[in-house]
Design a protein around this motif. Structure first.
Motif, short mmCIF file in Angstrom:
data_model
loop_
_atom_site.label_atom_id
_atom_site.label_comp_id
_atom_site.label_asym_id
_atom_site.label_seq_id
_atom_site.Cartn_x
_atom_site.Cartn_y
_atom_site.Cartn_z
N GLY A 155 64.63 -31.04 91.93
CA GLY A 155 65.25 -29.95 91.19
C GLY A 155 64.70 -29.75 89.80
N GLN A 156 64.03 -30.76 89.22
CA GLN A 156 63.52 -30.63 87.86
C GLN A 156 62.45 -29.55 87.75
OE1 GLN A 156 64.74 -32.04 85.05
NE2 GLN A 156 66.34 -32.66 86.51
N ALA A 157 61.79 -29.25 88.85
CA ALA A 157 60.77 -28.20 88.82
C ALA A 157 61.39 -26.83 88.53
CB ALA A 157 60.02 -28.16 90.15
N LEU A 158 62.71 -26.73 88.67
CA LEU A 158 63.40 -25.47 88.43
C LEU A 158 63.68 -25.20 86.95
CD1 LEU A 158 66.11 -25.20 91.23
CD2 LEU A 158 64.42 -23.47 90.66
N GLU A 159 63.69 -26.24 86.11
CA GLU A 159 64.17 -26.08 84.75
C GLU A 159 63.45 -24.99 83.96
OE1 GLU A 159 65.72 -26.05 81.08
OE2 GLU A 159 66.61 -26.80 82.94
N PRO A 160 62.11 -24.96 83.88
CA PRO A 160 61.46 -23.89 83.09
C PRO A 160 61.77 -22.49 83.63
CG PRO A 160 59.92 -25.66 83.60
CD PRO A 160 61.13 -25.90 84.44
N ALA A 161 61.79 -22.35 84.96
CA ALA A 161 62.06 -21.04 85.54
C ALA A 161 63.49 -20.60 85.27
CB ALA A 161 61.79 -21.07 87.04
N LEU A 162 64.44 -21.54 85.37
CA LEU A 162 65.84 -21.19 85.11
C LEU A 162 66.05 -20.83 83.64
CD1 LEU A 162 67.78 -23.80 87.29
CD2 LEU A 162 67.49 -21.35 87.71
N ARG B 281 60.15 -17.64 94.25
CA ARG B 281 58.99 -16.93 93.71
C ARG B 281 59.42 -15.89 92.69
NH1 ARG B 281 54.28 -18.04 93.18
NH2 ARG B 281 53.26 -16.18 93.98
N VAL B 282 60.52 -15.19 92.98
CA VAL B 282 61.04 -14.19 92.04
C VAL B 282 61.42 -14.84 90.72
CG1 VAL B 282 62.94 -12.58 91.61
CG2 VAL B 282 61.81 -12.60 93.84
N LEU B 283 61.88 -16.08 90.76
CA LEU B 283 62.20 -16.81 89.54
C LEU B 283 60.95 -17.20 88.76
CD1 LEU B 283 65.10 -19.17 90.67
CD2 LEU B 283 65.25 -17.26 89.06
N GLY B 284 59.78 -17.06 89.38
CA GLY B 284 58.54 -17.33 88.68
C GLY B 284 57.86 -18.64 89.04
N LEU B 285 58.33 -19.33 90.06
CA LEU B 285 57.74 -20.59 90.44
C LEU B 285 56.44 -20.38 91.22
CD1 LEU B 285 60.72 -21.46 89.82
CD2 LEU B 285 60.42 -23.24 91.54
N SER B 286 55.48 -21.26 91.00
CA SER B 286 54.27 -21.26 91.83
C SER B 286 54.63 -21.84 93.19
CB SER B 286 53.18 -22.11 91.17
OG SER B 286 53.56 -23.48 91.18
N LEU B 287 53.72 -21.68 94.15
CA LEU B 287 54.00 -22.23 95.47
C LEU B 287 54.09 -23.75 95.44
CD1 LEU B 287 51.90 -20.00 97.90
CD2 LEU B 287 54.31 -19.83 97.29
N ALA B 288 53.31 -24.39 94.56
CA ALA B 288 53.42 -25.84 94.42
C ALA B 288 54.81 -26.24 93.91
CB ALA B 288 52.33 -26.36 93.48
N GLN B 289 55.32 -25.47 92.94
CA GLN B 289 56.67 -25.76 92.42
C GLN B 289 57.73 -25.46 93.46
OE1 GLN B 289 56.18 -23.18 88.98
NE2 GLN B 289 56.23 -24.93 87.59
N VAL B 290 57.52 -24.39 94.25
CA VAL B 290 58.46 -24.08 95.34
C VAL B 290 58.54 -25.26 96.30
CG1 VAL B 290 58.85 -22.61 97.35
CG2 VAL B 290 58.20 -21.58 95.16
N ALA B 291 57.38 -25.81 96.64
CA ALA B 291 57.36 -26.96 97.54
C ALA B 291 58.13 -28.13 96.96
CB ALA B 291 55.92 -27.36 97.84
N GLY C 188 63.52 -16.74 102.94
CA GLY C 188 64.27 -16.12 101.85
C GLY C 188 64.40 -17.03 100.65
N GLN C 189 64.53 -18.34 100.88
CA GLN C 189 64.57 -19.29 99.77
C GLN C 189 63.24 -19.31 99.02
OE1 GLN C 189 65.55 -22.93 101.79
NE2 GLN C 189 67.76 -22.61 101.64
N VAL C 190 62.15 -19.27 99.78
CA VAL C 190 60.83 -19.25 99.14
C VAL C 190 60.68 -18.00 98.28
CG1 VAL C 190 58.34 -19.16 99.55
CG2 VAL C 190 59.79 -20.61 100.99
#
Length: 356
Positions: free
Chosen positions: A77-84, A60-70, A54-56
């Protein structure tokens, strides 16, 4: 495995999470989820595994690639900034739209207090935030020139109806009436099709957008194909003010259809309008309709098309549900119709029909 805990097989887990089983397998291959195993060696998802999956899905719904999800799941947490940032912009836009809806409701209540009964159009307008776009035209045959008005057009509109209901003519009329709109027909993947050529010969900027979106869809379980390329070439191009797509499910398997619609929903509330003429339950999932989506139904008796509210019991809702079928059933129907047409033509070779 704990016997008192309910474990799901991959198909059940995928349905619970709202993704395809193929996507779930890709998440496992990337090391993002690790299902348990039964005594017989079958994959099984318990509460912990479902929570992780469910976290994955949420990321993904936020727009992250699987590499960013990993990256995020490993603590970066910095990988979240553009999606947020993008998600915040979408929420702020929705907030402005909802504020406008609140004002409409307040005005209607004030009118009721003065003894004024709202018009049906006023109540219909409360079902979705206004998208600031409307269109009006005379309906073609088989409706006989009756006036048709579609207001508050959202980013995503589905058109459906039974065979012979006129829905394709409605879609063509919409494409003609909407300024700057393009109709993407079933010939989009034919040899030399303009849509496929656009994808293959795209300039650097468009090619990059197509490749990025295609990669995102594949990570979500989609299967690359010319049919998918034709859709992405049209969807990512900036030449059309609106798109009307005839049977987007053509040539796409169920996971690809699911991934495509999930991506279309991510575009945001200010995205250009896209109309999907479909009878696939993977494209038009009635249980998943939300803000920013509308549903047009063409009745079998050639009554004028109606806008159907997305909840059971609403006028037309059950009729819409009866028109839809799973991609597997749609594929079998398409094959049967193609065989019938092949026989009727005396064996001449024809492109398989999709069974509208």
């Amino acid at each position: 495995m704990r016997p008192s805990v309910r474990f799901l097989n991959p198909s059940e887990a995928a349905r619970r999470l709202g993704v395809s089983a193929k996507a779930l397998r890709l998440y496992e291959q990337r090391g993002l989820v690790a299902p348990g195993r039964t005594a017989a060696g079958w994959r099984a998802y318990g509460p912990d595994e479902l929570a992780r999956a469910g976290q994955v899905v949420a990321l993904r719904v936020l727009g992250l690639s699987l590499a960013q999800v990993a990256q995020v799941l490993s603590g970066d947490g910095q990988a979240l900034e553009p999606a947020l940032a993008a998600h915040q912009a979408r929420l702020e836009q929705q907030g402005r739209q909802l504020a406008g809806q609140v004002e409409k409701v307040r005005a209607l209540r004030a009118g009721l207090a003065r003894g004024q009964t709202p018009e049906a159009e006023d109540l219909t307008g409360l079902l979705a935030p206004a998208a600031g776009l409307s269109v009006a035209f005379d309906l073609p045959w088989p409706w006989g020139g009756e006036p048709f008005v579609l207001g508050d057009i959202p980013p995503l509109t589905y058109i459906t109806g039974p065979l012979g209901s006129g829905k394709t003519r409605l879609a063509l009329s919409l494409a003609e009436a909407l300024p700057g709109a393009i109709f993407l027909g079933l010939d989009r993947t034919a040899e030399g099709g303009a849509a496929v050529r656009a994808g293959l010969d795209a300039g650097p900027a468009l090619a990059a957008r197509i490749d990025r979106t295609r990669a995102w869809l594949v990570e979500d379980g989609a299967t690359p194909s010319d049919d998918l390329l034709a859709l992405l070439a049209a969807l990512e191009a900036e030449t059309a003010a609106a798109l009307v797509i005839d049977m987007p499910e053509q040539g796409l398997d169920a996971p690809t259809q699911t991934a495509l619609v999930a991506w279309l929903r991510r575009r945001g509330s200010d995205a250009r309008p896209v109309f999907l003429l479909t009878r696939s339950s993977a494209i038009l999932d009635l249980a998943a309709l939300g803000i920013g989506e509308a549903l047009l139904y063409c009745p079998a008796n050639h009554a004028p098309p109606i806008r159907v509210a997305p909840y059971p019991g609403a006028p037309g809702y059950e009729a819409v549900a009866s028109c839809l079928a799973s991609p597997e059933v749609r594929a079998r129907t398409a094959g049967m119709i193609a065989m019938m047409r092949h026989a009727e033509s005396g064996g001449a070779s024809t492109r398989p029909a999709a069974g509208r």
